[in-house]
Scaffold this active site. Sequence first.
Site, PDB file in Angstrom:
ATOM      1  N   HIS A 217     -78.365  47.848  31.724  1.00  0.00           N
ATOM      2  CA  HIS A 217     -77.499  47.822  32.913  1.00  0.00           C
ATOM      3  C   HIS A 217     -76.993  46.405  33.167  1.00  0.00           C
ATOM      4  O   HIS A 217     -75.807  46.192  33.460  1.00  0.00           O
ATOM      5  CB  HIS A 217     -78.254  48.327  34.140  1.00  0.00           C
ATOM      6  N   ASN A 225     -67.910  41.802  33.262  1.00  0.00           N
ATOM      7  CA  ASN A 225     -67.463  40.589  33.952  1.00  0.00           C
ATOM      8  C   ASN A 225     -66.790  39.610  32.985  1.00  0.00           C
ATOM      9  O   ASN A 225     -65.768  39.003  33.308  1.00  0.00           O
ATOM     10  CB  ASN A 225     -68.637  39.907  34.643  1.00  0.00           C
ATOM     11  N   GLY A 265     -71.991  44.198  10.494  1.00  0.00           N
ATOM     12  CA  GLY A 265     -71.146  43.557   9.493  1.00  0.00           C
ATOM     13  C   GLY A 265     -69.860  44.328   9.323  1.00  0.00           C
ATOM     14  O   GLY A 265     -69.441  45.058  10.218  1.00  0.00           O
ATOM     15  N   CYS A 268     -64.542  44.385  10.625  1.00  0.00           N
ATOM     16  CA  CYS A 268     -64.037  44.334  12.004  1.00  0.00           C
ATOM     17  C   CYS A 268     -64.929  43.575  12.989  1.00  0.00           C
ATOM     18  O   CYS A 268     -64.474  42.632  13.639  1.00  0.00           O
ATOM     19  CB  CYS A 268     -63.820  45.758  12.520  1.00  0.00           C
TER      20      CYS A 268
END
Length: 436
Positions: A217, A225, A265, A268
């Site tokens: 959480h 944020n 890995g 991307c």
Amino acid sequence: MKISVVGLGYVGAVCSACFANENHDVIGVDLDSVKVELINQGKSPIVEKDLDKYIQKAVKKGALRATTDLKFAIENSDLTIVCVGTPSKTNGALDLRYIENVAKSIGEVLKTKKSYHIVSMRSTVLPGTAKNVVIPILQEASGKKIGVGFGYVSNPEFLRESTAISDFYNPALTVVGAKDSQSFEVFKKLYSFLNIGLHETDIEVAEMMKYASNSWHATKITFANEIGMICKKFGIDSHEVMDIFCADTKLNISKYYMRPGFAFGGSCLPKDVRAITHISKIQDVNTPLLNSLIPSNTDQIQRIITEFISVHKSKKVAILGLSFKAGTDDLRESPVLTLAELLIGKGYELEIYDKNVLEAKKKGANTALLEGELSHINERLNGDFQDLTADADILIIGNTEKEFRDIQESFSQKVVIDLMRISKKTSEGNYIGICW
């Protein structure tokens, strides 16, 4: 059922009221006489939505009462739910003084109690607390053995303040950790009013669940944020970004990627994490969570050598599966490739088997790469699975190809280091799971 609840703070007061309203006979216990008096007057000792109504109703029908007398409460109940505080010390460690005091007091009462009594830990405690602290205290104080003279259950709470009663009756999950079947049966009856089943597990797993949940959480909040701060710098509506992000329940909001194992890995993830953290620095946005991803990933690769391989005398190592995932020959930023290069650099006699990489090499797809930049890897590729595994003393399972699934049984004399949890087996003997 006759229940005593020790500790009448947020968790204890809510649990007392809700269990009492499920027709259980509940005795709340607290050293604070003000809390005790408030409950006996039908009032809530805390501010929590609808709790006053629940307490008033339970007290009025005689299902709930409170006392400062722990001995009386335990003697007149079959199940004790511990809900005392576990505050932080200045160094971050848990202060277990209240847990230890309560355990000792409960054990002293159980010493003379003839009937089987179950102690349930609802307070948030770290894994190992039951095994190393609470159960030893209970056994010493009572002179009885767990599972014989008393039962012990870890039943972590997932109640949010301001929605605690709703969470109690509509939990996302209910976890019960115990060692004896009698305790599990009691809790099945206790939670029979719920529409979801119980997750029955070991005590240590149950203890860990609250920390896994709350850490996740906290991670989600911090992630949102940091993404939000980056979006703000570019004039992007971060709430729209996250609304669309959360619409992906296949990968983003799902159990996918939530299996402990080896480093990430491929073409991307590493590239995109580096790109977003780089642009954040340029924009003077501090993103400590995102910045930690690559270093943490690197550590996960390095620890395979320092924690699992270097402790063995043999230098004969075989890697089974070189590509970053099964079913592909893609070596781009494969963490297993990085591991292989580290082992070569440290002087290990390394051989590598990967049928997909070898097949692609035959077709010429990755020949230039293997014979050029990765020539040191190419010369260690071996297409003879039996020969390679026979010669090595340490086998490293690098991906989840089907042919590797029974390897720990087939090579019981070898050290098997599993990076992927290829099977349900847990670490024992010569089989080593890196996160399990």
